[in-house]
Design a protein around this motif. Structure first.
Motif, PDB file in Angstrom:
ATOM      1  N   LEU A  87      -2.859  11.035 -54.986  1.00  0.00           N
ATOM      2  CA  LEU A  87      -2.670  11.083 -53.531  1.00  0.00           C
ATOM      3  C   LEU A  87      -1.209  11.421 -53.262  1.00  0.00           C
ATOM      4  O   LEU A  87      -0.328  10.563 -53.366  1.00  0.00           O
ATOM      5  N   SER A  88      -0.949  12.680 -52.928  1.00  0.00           N
ATOM      6  CA  SER A  88       0.425  13.103 -52.681  1.00  0.00           C
ATOM      7  C   SER A  88       0.799  12.849 -51.228  1.00  0.00           C
ATOM      8  O   SER A  88       0.111  13.276 -50.304  1.00  0.00           O
ATOM      9  N   LEU A  89       1.924  12.164 -51.041  1.00  0.00           N
ATOM     10  CA  LEU A  89       2.440  11.900 -49.700  1.00  0.00           C
ATOM     11  C   LEU A  89       3.572  12.860 -49.353  1.00  0.00           C
ATOM     12  O   LEU A  89       4.232  12.704 -48.320  1.00  0.00           O
ATOM     13  N   ALA A  90       3.782  13.867 -50.197  1.00  0.00           N
ATOM     14  CA  ALA A  90       4.962  14.724 -50.058  1.00  0.00           C
ATOM     15  C   ALA A  90       4.963  15.549 -48.779  1.00  0.00           C
ATOM     16  O   ALA A  90       6.021  15.999 -48.328  1.00  0.00           O
ATOM     17  N   ARG A  91       3.769  15.744 -48.184  1.00  0.00           N
ATOM     18  CA  ARG A  91       3.733  16.541 -46.951  1.00  0.00           C
ATOM     19  C   ARG A  91       3.873  15.706 -45.677  1.00  0.00           C
ATOM     20  O   ARG A  91       3.832  16.255 -44.578  1.00  0.00           O
ATOM     21  N   MET A  92       3.986  14.410 -45.835  1.00  0.00           N
ATOM     22  CA  MET A  92       4.207  13.576 -44.641  1.00  0.00           C
ATOM     23  C   MET A  92       5.718  13.441 -44.467  1.00  0.00           C
ATOM     24  O   MET A  92       6.328  12.478 -44.908  1.00  0.00           O
ATOM     25  N   THR A  93       6.310  14.422 -43.793  1.00  0.00           N
ATOM     26  CA  THR A  93       7.772  14.559 -43.799  1.00  0.00           C
ATOM     27  C   THR A  93       8.429  14.294 -42.444  1.00  0.00           C
ATOM     28  O   THR A  93       9.584  14.655 -42.242  1.00  0.00           O
ATOM     29  N   ALA A  94       7.699  13.666 -41.529  1.00  0.00           N
ATOM     30  CA  ALA A  94       8.285  13.468 -40.197  1.00  0.00           C
ATOM     31  C   ALA A  94       9.274  12.310 -40.180  1.00  0.00           C
ATOM     32  O   ALA A  94       9.020  11.252 -40.763  1.00  0.00           O
ATOM     33  N   ILE A  95      10.407  12.538 -39.533  1.00  0.00           N
ATOM     34  CA  ILE A  95      11.261  11.420 -39.121  1.00  0.00           C
ATOM     35  C   ILE A  95      10.767  11.074 -37.719  1.00  0.00           C
ATOM     36  O   ILE A  95      11.077  11.760 -36.753  1.00  0.00           O
ATOM     37  N   ARG A  96       9.937  10.048 -37.625  1.00  0.00           N
ATOM     38  CA  ARG A  96       9.262   9.768 -36.350  1.00  0.00           C
ATOM     39  C   ARG A  96      10.240   9.333 -35.271  1.00  0.00           C
ATOM     40  O   ARG A  96      10.016   9.534 -34.092  1.00  0.00           O
ATOM     41  N   GLU A  97      11.305   8.680 -35.705  1.00  0.00           N
ATOM     42  CA  GLU A  97      12.262   8.138 -34.729  1.00  0.00           C
ATOM     43  C   GLU A  97      13.585   7.917 -35.440  1.00  0.00           C
ATOM     44  O   GLU A  97      13.611   7.585 -36.629  1.00  0.00           O
ATOM     45  N   LEU A  98      14.681   8.124 -34.715  1.00  0.00           N
ATOM     46  CA  LEU A  98      15.992   7.773 -35.256  1.00  0.00           C
ATOM     47  C   LEU A  98      16.794   7.223 -34.081  1.00  0.00           C
ATOM     48  O   LEU A  98      17.104   7.955 -33.139  1.00  0.00           O
ATOM     49  N   SER A  99      17.045   5.939 -34.107  1.00  0.00           N
ATOM     50  CA  SER A  99      17.741   5.285 -32.997  1.00  0.00           C
ATOM     51  C   SER A  99      19.159   4.925 -33.407  1.00  0.00           C
ATOM     52  O   SER A  99      19.375   3.951 -34.125  1.00  0.00           O
ATOM     53  N   PRO A 100      20.142   5.716 -32.938  1.00  0.00           N
ATOM     54  CA  PRO A 100      21.535   5.377 -33.280  1.00  0.00           C
ATOM     55  C   PRO A 100      21.927   4.002 -32.734  1.00  0.00           C
ATOM     56  O   PRO A 100      22.694   3.281 -33.365  1.00  0.00           O
ATOM     57  N   GLN A 101      21.378   3.649 -31.560  1.00  0.00           N
ATOM     58  CA  GLN A 101      21.796   2.394 -30.938  1.00  0.00           C
ATOM     59  C   GLN A 101      21.314   1.182 -31.735  1.00  0.00           C
ATOM     60  O   GLN A 101      22.049   0.219 -31.927  1.00  0.00           O
ATOM     61  N   ASP A 102      20.066   1.241 -32.196  1.00  0.00           N
ATOM     62  CA  ASP A 102      19.542   0.128 -32.989  1.00  0.00           C
ATOM     63  C   ASP A 102      19.782   0.320 -34.470  1.00  0.00           C
ATOM     64  O   ASP A 102      19.439  -0.556 -35.274  1.00  0.00           O
ATOM     65  N   GLU A 103      20.348   1.461 -34.858  1.00  0.00           N
ATOM     66  CA  GLU A 103      20.650   1.744 -36.264  1.00  0.00           C
ATOM     67  C   GLU A 103      19.414   1.616 -37.136  1.00  0.00           C
ATOM     68  O   GLU A 103      19.434   0.982 -38.199  1.00  0.00           O
ATOM     69  N   ILE A 104      18.326   2.212 -36.667  1.00  0.00           N
ATOM     70  CA  ILE A 104      17.108   2.245 -37.474  1.00  0.00           C
ATOM     71  C   ILE A 104      16.487   3.641 -37.390  1.00  0.00           C
ATOM     72  O   ILE A 104      16.766   4.417 -36.465  1.00  0.00           O
ATOM     73  N   ALA A 105      15.646   3.940 -38.370  1.00  0.00           N
ATOM     74  CA  ALA A 105      14.820   5.140 -38.319  1.00  0.00           C
ATOM     75  C   ALA A 105      13.416   4.752 -38.750  1.00  0.00           C
ATOM     76  O   ALA A 105      13.233   3.811 -39.520  1.00  0.00           O
TER      77      ALA A 105
ATOM     78  N   VAL B 332      15.424  -9.383 -31.154  1.00  0.00           N
ATOM     79  CA  VAL B 332      15.009  -8.073 -30.623  1.00  0.00           C
ATOM     80  C   VAL B 332      15.982  -6.999 -31.095  1.00  0.00           C
ATOM     81  O   VAL B 332      17.095  -7.299 -31.532  1.00  0.00           O
ATOM     82  N   PRO B 333      15.534  -5.738 -31.033  1.00  0.00           N
ATOM     83  CA  PRO B 333      16.499  -4.665 -31.319  1.00  0.00           C
ATOM     84  C   PRO B 333      17.705  -4.807 -30.393  1.00  0.00           C
ATOM     85  O   PRO B 333      17.562  -5.134 -29.208  1.00  0.00           O
ATOM     86  N   ARG B 334      18.874  -4.564 -30.940  1.00  0.00           N
ATOM     87  CA  ARG B 334      20.120  -4.822 -30.200  1.00  0.00           C
ATOM     88  C   ARG B 334      20.174  -4.105 -28.855  1.00  0.00           C
ATOM     89  O   ARG B 334      20.730  -4.608 -27.888  1.00  0.00           O
ATOM     90  N   SER B 335      19.560  -2.921 -28.796  1.00  0.00           N
ATOM     91  CA  SER B 335      19.662  -2.130 -27.563  1.00  0.00           C
ATOM     92  C   SER B 335      18.960  -2.789 -26.377  1.00  0.00           C
ATOM     93  O   SER B 335      19.259  -2.451 -25.238  1.00  0.00           O
TER      94      SER B 335
END
Lengths: 446, 446
Positions: A87-105, B332-335
């Motif tokens: 089961l290759s997961l190599a094609r699931m390449t989305a960065i669904r979210e990147l929140s600079p404020q909460d410092e999470i992706a 909660v997330p900081r934001s």
């Protein structure tokens, strides 16, 4: 296709299932010298739903599933077994979210690790875990093996950046673990349990990861030593002084020689080891702490720093010019680093094996690379005999068989020596809870 | 003593078992307002062997065991159940080893957290996790709840300092998890599974913990704001600027008022919030980032810093002067920190409940303290109604019910809202593997 794979193809959107034997074969192994089994087929998942459908089908028909990222693993964790589906997961390449404020992706498992790091750096952040393979390995594979890297000494391993996971269980149910917050203690730590479980407990289809502020100014020092003990003493001194290095890499003479033979770096005959250290702030203190060095270079520009670190990045390729490489991965308390390296040298001499060693010295993680003949399908007996000595020496020194690569198939023979029978019973009990049919990457990791 | 407790006493060295009802009663609760059950007795364990003997006896007779550190828990995790034995680890206080070179310590569970920190500081190191209770709580309790603290924002929670554990299982067998090294991926992460499991999977009898270099110079800033949003904006600005604060604490008006009423700190009528920040390096940058503050104080000496932080340390005691306190623990997330605090204020107004809030603002961990009448045995209905709203608001904002206190008994009603039915099934499956007779702290945490 046979009846089984046809049923699988029917459960998925078109083009997801490959059964051409040559193609399938190319998905059957990672970077380990293990003869794989013969898979029924390969699924190229493009979504969580694809994974759900695959696991439902696999549960219904009791077909083993071997999850796979980029196949850069060094312990055989992604080795196919007979009659499995890869089961290759190599094609699931989305960065669904990147929140600079909460410092999470929130990322899918097929995202290349360095790509996430680059995306974060656009916002002054970074994704800290950086296995040497990070330009070609995936977040999903990094999570499955709890991969380390060069920056671990300051920022920790992949587990330390994993806040939560979306996981498809063996029966196709979806589980969300963990959280989006920096802290949280509701329920058992299922996130930590999945990280490093090498695909044996579930298939990770997304991860919420922590990003960190990228450091401001970096100072880089490269120092050459005429003895390994002096180099190890400098490692201890740099840590003890509170320099907080984000990189503290050691290379032995054999490694340096291989690099010099290839790239002519002007290696002095007396040099036995090189240390490369990087930290925020000033280079001068670190340079001073390399007191016994025969030569110290300090970077004053990012370009110079890249050049110093570039030598380290050549290490694996330089060794591959010597032959095939079994890359090992012991980790010991930092204070016994010299003893560990001595034990490696003794094992090499005793068994007539060429071993070139690099170490993430700041956290005691030593990679002895066993070089053997290009014509062989698997490492010869004397390599395993030397490796056996190295593993036992690491355990005797209070260390572990594997700092960051995982157990996979390669190290199962030795796992019991480290964890003991009670842990083994609990591992298998947990496996039974998550995967009662034993279809998820059977025979690996535990 | 009855037949059961006599058999227990016979299995242990003299003086370990207490059965006097008044004495036993004093071990039946932690700092939570829950009416406890009636224990058969208390074991004051002094060694791992005492714990082994107790668990063997408990397995044989199917007696529930409630492990206990200092009893400072805030979620009811150490609440006795009827017919149980309370197993106190408070007398296992040895620091078995402290290695400055490897930056680790091996400690017994009864060691007071601040004592370990002080022992480490003699070598220029520190034990980073510092729950507010750290002068009275134990490492064992901190591990069992995965306790946080003021320094989490930089150094992480207790789990991030736990490298390995010695655990006595439900049937009395001894398990060693983890390692002495900074990294290691052999087998599933059993260490992480035990940390935060609130005594439901095993009894921790020793821990190998990571120490860190104590920071060199600390800069401390206290800033007052006329609006909570301005204070929250300063939190985000300090984090985003890369100041890497090791403390970033927020107090609301109600908390400040309680402190002022007690200690007369000269609180301005217009002040709505105070922020206290600490970081290595210079205070000026942090002070600048509190741009909207009505007043900023900067410490130039350790004494001044202690004075600024002292205000924060008064917070709980000041509130206890107002009545009994239910200390809650959403994260909660900081934001969305301002939204979380607004939701708390609205819940307080709607239900006519006094809520005073402090926050480990840097990691979004908010402690609304619900004040209620001193005469009551448990929090009244309106407090729970307000708490219910606060919990649901935290979840709606992408947060968690508990950042660092644990689920215990108090939050079991809400746990399913956060983790869902699939996780619940896995939690109970894991519990069954470790504790098939369900004798370890039954009814807690999951």
């Amino acid at each position: 296709m046979n009846e089984l794979t046809s049923a699988l193809a029917a459960a998925l959107p078109g083009g997801r299932v490959l059964t051409d034997p040559d193609v399938v074969d190319s998905y059957a192994r990672d970077r380990t010298f293990v003869t794989p089994g013969r898979p029924l087929g390969v699924v190229l998942a493009q979504s969580r739903d694809d994974v759900v459908a695959t696991m439902r089908w696999a549960s219904e028909h009791r077909v083993p599933v071997v999850p796979r990222g980029a196949g850069t693993g060094l312990a055989g964790g992604a080795t196919a077994v007979d009659g499995c589906v890869v089961l290759s997961l190599a094609r699931m390449t989305a960065i669904r979210e990147l929140s600079p404020q909460d410092e999470i992706a929130v990322v899918e498992p097929g995202v290349i690790t360095a790509d996430l790091d680059r995306a974060a750096r656009e916002h002054g952040l970074m994704y800290a875990p950086d296995p040497s393979s990070y330009e070609i390995s995936t977040i999903g594979g990094n999570l499955a093996t709890n991969a380390g890297g060069l920056r671990c000494v300051k920022y920790g391993v992949t587990r330390d950046s994993a806040l939560g996971l979306e996981v498809v269980l063996a029966d196709g149910r979806v589980l969300n673990t963990g959280r989006r917050t920096m802290k949280g203690v509701a329920g058992y730590d299922l996130t930590g349990l999945f990280v490093g479980s090498e695909g044996t407990l579930g298939v990770i289809t997304a991860a919420t990861v922590r990003l960190r502020r990228a450091p401001r100014e970096m100072a880089t020092v490269a120092a050459e030593f005429t003895s390994l003990r002096d180099a190890a003493a400098a490692v201890s001194a740099i840590v003890a002084a509170g320099c907080q290095p984000s990189m503290l890499e050691l290379m032995d003479r054999t490694t340096l020689q291989a690099i010099d033979d290839w790239k002519n770096i002007g290696l002095e005959p007396s040099t036995r080891a090189m240390l490369i250290a990087q930290a925020e702030g000033s280079a001068d203190e670190m340079a001073d702490l390399c007191g016994a060095a025969s030569y110290v270079a300090v970077s004053s520009t990012p370009e110079e720093a890249a050049e110093l670190i570039g030598v380290r990045r050549l290490a694996y390729q330089a060794k591959e010019r010597l032959g095939q490489c079994l890359v090992e991965d012991v980790c010991v308390p930092r204070s016994v680093l010299p003893e560990m390296i001595t034990a490696i040298e003794e094992a090499a001499a005793r068994h007539g094996v060429l071993i070139a060693t690099v170490a993430h010295a700041g956290d005691g993680n030593v990679h002895p690379v066993f070089v053997f003949d290009r014509g062989l399908a698997e490492p010869p007996e004397e390599v395993w005999a030397a490796a056996d000595e190295v593993f036992r020496a690491a355990l005797d020194l209070g260390g572990t068989l594997t700092g960051e690569h995982g157990v996979g198939l390669l190290k199962k023979r030795w796992l019991g020596l480290e964890t003991g029978p009670v842990a083994a019973e609990l591992h298998h009990g947990i496996k039974q809870v998550f995967d009662p049919l034993n279809i998820l990457n059977p025979g690996k990791a535990i």
